[in-house]
Write an enzyme that holds these catalytic residues in place. Sequence first.
Site, PDB file in Angstrom:
ATOM      1  N   ASP A  32      24.188  42.960  37.019  1.00  0.00           N
ATOM      2  CA  ASP A  32      25.357  42.949  36.139  1.00  0.00           C
ATOM      3  C   ASP A  32      25.182  44.010  35.071  1.00  0.00           C
ATOM      4  O   ASP A  32      24.066  44.223  34.577  1.00  0.00           O
ATOM      5  CB  ASP A  32      25.513  41.562  35.482  1.00  0.00           C
ATOM      6  CG  ASP A  32      26.966  41.218  35.176  1.00  0.00           C
ATOM      7  OD1 ASP A  32      27.601  41.978  34.413  1.00  0.00           O
ATOM      8  OD2 ASP A  32      27.450  40.192  35.685  1.00  0.00           O
ATOM      9  N   ASN A  36      31.689  42.822  31.129  1.00  0.00           N
ATOM     10  CA  ASN A  36      32.659  41.741  30.963  1.00  0.00           C
ATOM     11  C   ASN A  36      31.971  40.388  31.041  1.00  0.00           C
ATOM     12  O   ASN A  36      32.516  39.411  31.531  1.00  0.00           O
ATOM     13  CB  ASN A  36      33.751  41.847  32.038  1.00  0.00           C
ATOM     14  CG  ASN A  36      34.981  41.032  31.686  1.00  0.00           C
ATOM     15  OD1 ASN A  36      35.265  40.783  30.522  1.00  0.00           O
ATOM     16  ND2 ASN A  36      35.700  40.592  32.697  1.00  0.00           N
ATOM     17  N   SER A 125      41.012  37.610  46.584  1.00  0.00           N
ATOM     18  CA  SER A 125      41.967  36.893  45.732  1.00  0.00           C
ATOM     19  C   SER A 125      43.251  36.622  46.487  1.00  0.00           C
ATOM     20  O   SER A 125      43.625  37.359  47.413  1.00  0.00           O
ATOM     21  CB  SER A 125      42.262  37.762  44.502  1.00  0.00           C
ATOM     22  OG  SER A 125      43.420  37.331  43.837  1.00  0.00           O
ATOM     23  N   TYR A 149      45.285  45.793  40.251  1.00  0.00           N
ATOM     24  CA  TYR A 149      44.158  44.879  40.494  1.00  0.00           C
ATOM     25  C   TYR A 149      44.245  44.300  41.902  1.00  0.00           C
ATOM     26  O   TYR A 149      43.287  44.334  42.672  1.00  0.00           O
ATOM     27  CB  TYR A 149      44.154  43.752  39.456  1.00  0.00           C
ATOM     28  CG  TYR A 149      43.352  42.542  39.879  1.00  0.00           C
ATOM     29  CD1 TYR A 149      41.962  42.575  39.889  1.00  0.00           C
ATOM     30  CD2 TYR A 149      43.991  41.374  40.307  1.00  0.00           C
ATOM     31  CE1 TYR A 149      41.225  41.477  40.299  1.00  0.00           C
ATOM     32  CE2 TYR A 149      43.260  40.278  40.718  1.00  0.00           C
ATOM     33  CZ  TYR A 149      41.881  40.336  40.715  1.00  0.00           C
ATOM     34  OH  TYR A 149      41.160  39.240  41.139  1.00  0.00           O
ATOM     35  N   LYS A 153      41.840  44.767  45.581  1.00  0.00           N
ATOM     36  CA  LYS A 153      41.333  43.694  46.452  1.00  0.00           C
ATOM     37  C   LYS A 153      41.794  43.930  47.899  1.00  0.00           C
ATOM     38  O   LYS A 153      41.013  43.773  48.850  1.00  0.00           O
ATOM     39  CB  LYS A 153      41.822  42.326  45.967  1.00  0.00           C
ATOM     40  CG  LYS A 153      41.279  41.904  44.614  1.00  0.00           C
ATOM     41  CD  LYS A 153      39.800  41.609  44.661  1.00  0.00           C
ATOM     42  CE  LYS A 153      39.295  40.993  43.370  1.00  0.00           C
ATOM     43  NZ  LYS A 153      37.836  40.808  43.366  1.00  0.00           N
ATOM     44  N   PHE A 178      42.201  31.051  44.778  1.00  0.00           N
ATOM     45  CA  PHE A 178      43.419  30.898  44.018  1.00  0.00           C
ATOM     46  C   PHE A 178      43.057  30.850  42.528  1.00  0.00           C
ATOM     47  O   PHE A 178      42.300  31.687  42.076  1.00  0.00           O
ATOM     48  CB  PHE A 178      44.232  29.731  44.581  1.00  0.00           C
ATOM     49  CG  PHE A 178      44.896  30.123  45.896  1.00  0.00           C
ATOM     50  CD1 PHE A 178      46.268  30.290  45.975  1.00  0.00           C
ATOM     51  CD2 PHE A 178      44.140  30.404  47.032  1.00  0.00           C
ATOM     52  CE1 PHE A 178      46.878  30.712  47.148  1.00  0.00           C
ATOM     53  CE2 PHE A 178      44.729  30.825  48.217  1.00  0.00           C
ATOM     54  CZ  PHE A 178      46.104  30.977  48.272  1.00  0.00           C
ATOM     55  N   ASP A 296      54.928  38.400  38.620  1.00  0.00           N
ATOM     56  CA  ASP A 296      54.687  36.972  38.832  1.00  0.00           C
ATOM     57  C   ASP A 296      55.637  36.427  39.901  1.00  0.00           C
ATOM     58  O   ASP A 296      56.814  36.780  39.931  1.00  0.00           O
ATOM     59  CB  ASP A 296      54.892  36.182  37.534  1.00  0.00           C
ATOM     60  CG  ASP A 296      53.645  36.154  36.669  1.00  0.00           C
ATOM     61  OD1 ASP A 296      52.576  36.543  37.160  1.00  0.00           O
ATOM     62  OD2 ASP A 296      53.753  35.754  35.490  1.00  0.00           O
TER      63      ASP A 296
END
Length: 339
Positions: A32, A36, A125, A149, A153, A178, A296
């Site tokens: 790491d 973040n 994701s 983002y 993925k 999820f 969304d």
Amino acid sequence: MKTILVPGGAGYIGSHTVLDLIKKGFNPIIVDDFSNSSRKVISILEELSGKEITFYELDVKNKEGLRRIFNENKIDAVINFAGFKAVGESVEKPLMYYENNLFGMITLLEVMKEFDVKNIVFSSSATVYGIPEKMPLVEGDPMGATNPYGRTKLMIENILVDLAASDDTWNIIALRYFNPLGAHESGKIGEDPNGIPNNLAPYITQVAVGKLEKLHIFGNDYDTPDGTCIRDFVHVNDLAAGHSAAINYLFSGNIGFEAINLGSEKGYSVLEILKNFEKAVGKTIPYVIDGRRAGDIAVSYADASKAKKLLNWETKYTIEDMCRDSWNWQKKNPNGFED
């Protein structure tokens, strides 16, 4: 004892997965760069597990650094959590997301190939489903993405599919999970985002603890029973167990590439989550309705039957458990790991 390299292992889902790996008899090694996450997580994980944890402070884009790690340790498999993950930030800084997430994964895969380590679980994701046509979401559904983002993925999944097709000695699982919620029952590790939270749960708990003034709910005019978005929430401990199960499945034989949903198969609206948090906290949490947020969708929840069939995995924690544990973490650590 199998050794599992865990890039991003000090992060929210990564740290809980490290604990679960230890519990299941694996030897995790954390990589790491703490961009973040907090260095304090390492000592907390050692305290909670009762074991010394090997870790390297390194950016996964550092190829020479990765080669050193593979030279110094006999790695059996990798779980890759490393990557930027804030949707809003990805819209503002797309080049940063493409450079970090894609190059990091490609560099990691190149070094794995050099050392003939061809077992990897990728932290994917549900965003790879884009704007879905139906519910629940099944692994074979059409894919797309509504923000940079999500596109990183999706691009990485495409890279992994191509890699498995080019060389049948690779064993690759992309776990499409999820909405993670909850924290370790000790309250010593949990979700500690930088700045204003991007996810619902830490936003609610930071309002409840007095760190933020009120919750902003994006839209109450969706085609749902109460007008707010519906999402599939999964306890972070359930997600952690899913990663350990995926590692076991990797070692079961030649599997090529598999994408597997990790979800509860239930949907909860934003207002339902808020009400459950109010029960856990024991007080009303102030909120305001804002306009819809770009990208969304109204409803998203998983069909997790493939995870049950292949991994023998299903969720154990309830929404009440998730809200209780998230609040327990925030209450004990009002300023996150700064405390």
